[in-house]
Scaffold this motif. Structure first.
Motif, mmCIF file in Angstrom:
data_model
loop_
_atom_site.group_PDB
_atom_site.id
_atom_site.type_symbol
_atom_site.label_atom_id
_atom_site.label_comp_id
_atom_site.label_asym_id
_atom_site.label_seq_id
_atom_site.Cartn_x
_atom_site.Cartn_y
_atom_site.Cartn_z
ATOM 1 N N GLY A 35 -21.181 -1.583 -32.984
ATOM 2 C CA GLY A 35 -21.206 -1.959 -31.577
ATOM 3 C C GLY A 35 -19.806 -2.302 -31.116
ATOM 4 O O GLY A 35 -18.857 -2.291 -31.895
ATOM 5 N N ILE A 39 -20.021 5.762 -26.209
ATOM 6 C CA ILE A 39 -21.391 5.714 -25.686
ATOM 7 C C ILE A 39 -21.895 7.136 -25.532
ATOM 8 O O ILE A 39 -21.344 7.923 -24.764
ATOM 9 N N GLU A 59 -25.422 -4.393 -25.046
ATOM 10 C CA GLU A 59 -25.907 -3.545 -26.126
ATOM 11 C C GLU A 59 -27.356 -3.848 -26.470
ATOM 12 O O GLU A 59 -28.065 -2.997 -26.991
ATOM 13 N N MET A 83 -29.652 -1.434 -24.518
ATOM 14 C CA MET A 83 -29.521 0.015 -24.681
ATOM 15 C C MET A 83 -30.775 0.585 -25.335
ATOM 16 O O MET A 83 -31.630 -0.144 -25.834
ATOM 17 N N GLN A 102 -25.409 1.233 -31.085
ATOM 18 C CA GLN A 102 -25.076 -0.093 -30.539
ATOM 19 C C GLN A 102 -26.287 -1.018 -30.567
ATOM 20 O O GLN A 102 -26.170 -2.192 -30.943
ATOM 21 N N ARG A 103 -27.434 -0.501 -30.174
ATOM 22 C CA ARG A 103 -28.648 -1.325 -30.166
ATOM 23 C C ARG A 103 -29.067 -1.689 -31.596
ATOM 24 O O ARG A 103 -29.480 -2.829 -31.870
ATOM 25 N N TYR A 129 -26.780 -4.392 -32.818
ATOM 26 C CA TYR A 129 -27.148 -5.634 -32.128
ATOM 27 C C TYR A 129 -28.354 -6.286 -32.809
ATOM 28 O O TYR A 129 -28.355 -7.489 -33.080
#
Length: 745
Positions: A164, A170, A407, A410, A416-417, A420
């Motif tokens: 992330g 992205i 994040e 998302m 990223q998710r 997270y």
């Protein structure tokens, strides 16, 4: 106004070759300038006057080597199954990952998780903090590829690796399906509205050319005026919307003038003189709404608003010059197939024109006229249903909570998710939203005293060791909250820390203590927009009220227009809160993470929807005003407005609703939110407010709707938007057919 625009329309129609050539030269010239211009600057974000911005500027000054705007990535590593990262085999793999990350382009440093205590207490998860010597917008493809390759090699070794941070590229989740569907629906609606491929294509063509010139100009001036590549996003959306609307309205008016038996050049002149006047003032209301974003005092939004306003100005010029020029090339093909045979060959003689007039008088009232008649017969019922219905939908807006996307919001399948979620599970929910506390002091021990005090604050999970700059006069602390970055308790913690900063400075001997970080910046941004919302609304509605009073020469007409807009926007925000914040019908719209509404949405919706709403108001009511000043009774004027304007406003609203609804099909919740909110607002405003509540109010007010104090009437200039002078010049005036007069009694 009408006389001048009529002459302009006649000139464009007759000198169509010259006008089209000039617009094409403008398009080519702007395109050439854009292609040869220096690259636009990188995106920058600032919020003057906020504590986050003050802390950012201080870090730039006191930690120059660290680059406060430098990109960063947090590479999260988890051992497979029940293994531990601290085992010799997994430890070696993590160290190999750290070494690979350090070799990636533009990387300035990589923090080893084993030496920075970045391993969870259960020893299953850790993270390597990667810093770059460039901002996120300055990272090259090679830097992104280097990060991706290092992560992939670690995955091949058996580790679970996600990342992330703003240095992580992205992946565009926009499938484009929604946009294609919106364009397809737009083309179908235009074709059904006009019954002609030429007429359906003309608004799309002129809108694309207008947007092309506007976006090209933004690109050409990007390096000079500091306009980044994302500045044109709003300009493109609004430019296409109003470009289609304006051309649609003028083409529709030309067709109605031809249907009434006018010679082609005269029809084009009157279309631009009357509908063009409405377009000019509708465009001015949009320009006011977009330019008003400057009151928010966020430079990025100011630039977006002003560039979008410039694109709208181009769309207005295209509509009143380029559209009549194109009509000159296809004066008959723009008509429906059944009407073309009546208008081929030479212009109608006086006898033929009288026959055409009698034939028009026998024409059956269209759907718009019949709907207006229904509303006029039951105004109270329609008004109550419309107002109470929108009021009920608007109720959830009272519980509106604002936030910014992160994040954690998302799509679940993004890296990223996943990173997270891994960090939240292993280190606590507040780990993804750390706060940066900047301590400026003469004594280096002051930062340690601040750190000790912060550890005892309720809501703080952990405080990092002190990091001082080389001069020893400024230090950084990282505070990890107990709650997630989007939770209300985290916002309360930020506010309590800032409120206590003054007393803590005195006790610790610090000169200044600032609370910042991404979470605090999001809170400041939301607060900035929240504080600017009412001033922005007052400015936009106030200036538009004065402009509409000038156009319609009435006090009540602009007042009801503004109140109707507020009702439709409130209803749209209520629908957004119900679906995206409360989670109602979340499965239907694919919302997998209900939460706060994006901070920029309310003010963004006000700007966009206000412009479109005033478009529909001006298009409908200007035709009513035109009929009224030419002698029609109030009820007849309403029917006339709907006879000529109801269909085109409905078509424009359906087009905009379908385009915005296309975004609901995308995976990102916030993209869905924007599309859903704008689609709902346009739907409510066009079909409930403008098509139901407005005629009901006209029915109840009667002639009083057009009331204007005599002293104010003498002060206001007569712009002749309704074309009264044109009607006197040719001795004609719009009116209702005999079969329509029974609709108003």
């Amino acid at each position: 106004m009408a006389t001048f625009l009529s002459r302009l329309g006649r000139f464009a129609f007759r000198r169509r070759g010259l006008v089209v050539l000039l617009w094409l030269l403008a398009l080519v010239g702007v395109g050439f300038a854009a292609s040869t211009a220096p690259p636009p600057p990188a995106d920058t974000f600032s919020m003057p006057g906020t504590e986050s911005q003050k802390a950012f500027d201080l870090l730039q000054e006191k930690f120059p080597a660290a680059r406060a705007d430098g990109a960063a990535a947090r590479v999260v590593v988890r051992a497979p199954g029940s293994e531990h990262l601290t085992s010799p085999e997994r430890r070696a793999q993590v160290l190999k990952l750290v070494a690979d990350l350090a070799k990636a382009p533009q990387v300035s440093a990589v923090a080893d998780p084993f030496t920075t205590s970045a391993v969870s207490s259960d020893r299953t998860t850790g993270y390597a903090y990667v810093t770059y010597g460039a901002s996120a917008t300055e990272l090259t493809d090679a830097a992104h590829d280097g990060l991706a390759r290092a992560m992939e090699r670690a995955r091949d070794a058996g580790l679970v690796v996600e990342a992330g941070g703003d240095a992580v590229k992205i992946e565009q989740a926009m499938s484009g399906t929604g946009e294609k569907l919106g364009i397809l629906v737009s083309a179908v609606v235009l074709l059904l509205t006009f019954g002609s491929l030429v007429a359906a294509g003309m608004p799309l063509l002129t809108a694309v050319i207008g947007v092309g010139i506007g976006i090209g100009a933004i690109t050409a001036l990007g390096s000079t005026l500091g306009l980044s590549s994302t500045t044109s996003t709003l300009a493109m959306m609004i430019g296409l919307a109003v470009g289609i609307d304006y051309a649609l309205f003028i083409v529709s008016r030309y067709r109605s003038e031809i249907a009434e038996g006018r010679e082609r050049a005269d029809a084009a002149a009157r279309a631009v003189g009357t509908a063009g006047s409405a377009v000019v003032f509708a465009g001015l209301t949009v320009i006011i709404a977009l330019s008003g974003l400057a009151v928010v005092n966020v430079p990025m939004l100011t630039k977006m608003g002003l560039t979008a306003a410039g694109t709208v100005a181009v769309a207005v010029l295209v509509a009143i010059t380029f559209v009549p020029a194109l009509l000159g090339f296809a004066p008959v093909k723009v008509l429906a197939r059944l009407d073309r045979k009546r208008h081929t060959g030479k212009a109608l003689s006086r006898r033929q024109q009288r026959k055409a007039d009698r034939r028009a008088a026998r024409t059956k009232p269209n759907l718009g006229a019949r709907w207006a008649g229904l509303v006029l017969r039951h105004p109270v019922a329609v008004l109550l249903v419309g107002v109470l219905g929108l009021g009920a939908v608007a109720v959830p807006a009272a519980s509106l909570e604002l936030g910014l996307p992160g994040e954690g919001t998302m799509a679940p399948d993004t890296t990223q998710r996943k990173a997270y979620d891994l960090l939240s599970d292993s280190f606590g929910p507040g780990f993804n939203g750390p706060l940066t506390v900047t301590v400026e002091a003469k004594d280096a021990k002051a930062a340690e005293r601040v750190r000790t005090a912060l550890e005892d604050v309720r809501g703080v999970a952990d405080v990092s060791p002190v990091t001082a700059n080389q001069a020893g006069d400024t230090a950084l602390l990282t505070v990890v909250p107990e709650t997630g970055p989007t939770e209300a308790r985290t916002e309360d913690l930020v506010r309590s820390l800032r409120d206590a900063a003054g007393g803590l400075e005195t006790r610790a001997g610090a000169t200044e203590i600032l609370v910042a970080g991404q979470t605090a910046m999001f809170i400041d941004f939301s607060q900035t927009l929240d504080d600017a919302l009412l001033p922005y609304l007052a400015l936009v509605v106030g200036l538009a009220f004065l402009l509409l009073m000038l156009v319609f020469r009435s006090v009540l007409v602009p007042l009801k227009a503004a109140l109707g807009f507020l009702l439709s926007v409130s209803a749209a925000l209520g629908a957004v809160v119900a679906v995206f914040q409360w989670g109602w019908l979340a499965d239907l719209f694919g919302v997998d993470h209900p939460g706060p509404v994006m901070s920029t949405l309310p003010i963004f919706m006000i700007g966009v929807v206000f412009g479109l709403a005033m478009d529909y108001e001006v298009f409908l009511v200007s035709r009513m005003r035109e009929a009224y000043v030419h002698g029609a009774r109030p009820g007849e004027a309403v029917v006339t407005g709907f006879r000529y304007g109801g269909r085109v406003v409905s078509a424009a609203a359906i087009i905009m609703t379908s385009v915005f609804s296309g975004f609901v099909l995308e995976d990102n919740d916030f993209v869905k939110m924007i599309g859903f909110g704008l689609a709902a607002a346009v739907l409510f405003d066009a079909f409930v407010v403008r098509m139901a509540i407005v005629p009901a109010l006209f029915a109840l007010l009667g002639s009083s709707a057009w009331w204007l104090p005599r002293w104010l009437d003498r002060l206001l200039p007569n712009l002749d938007v309704e074309g009264e002078r044109l009607a006197r010049a040719d001795g004609t005036a719009p009116g209702n057919t005999p079969r329509e007069r029974h609709l108003v009694g």
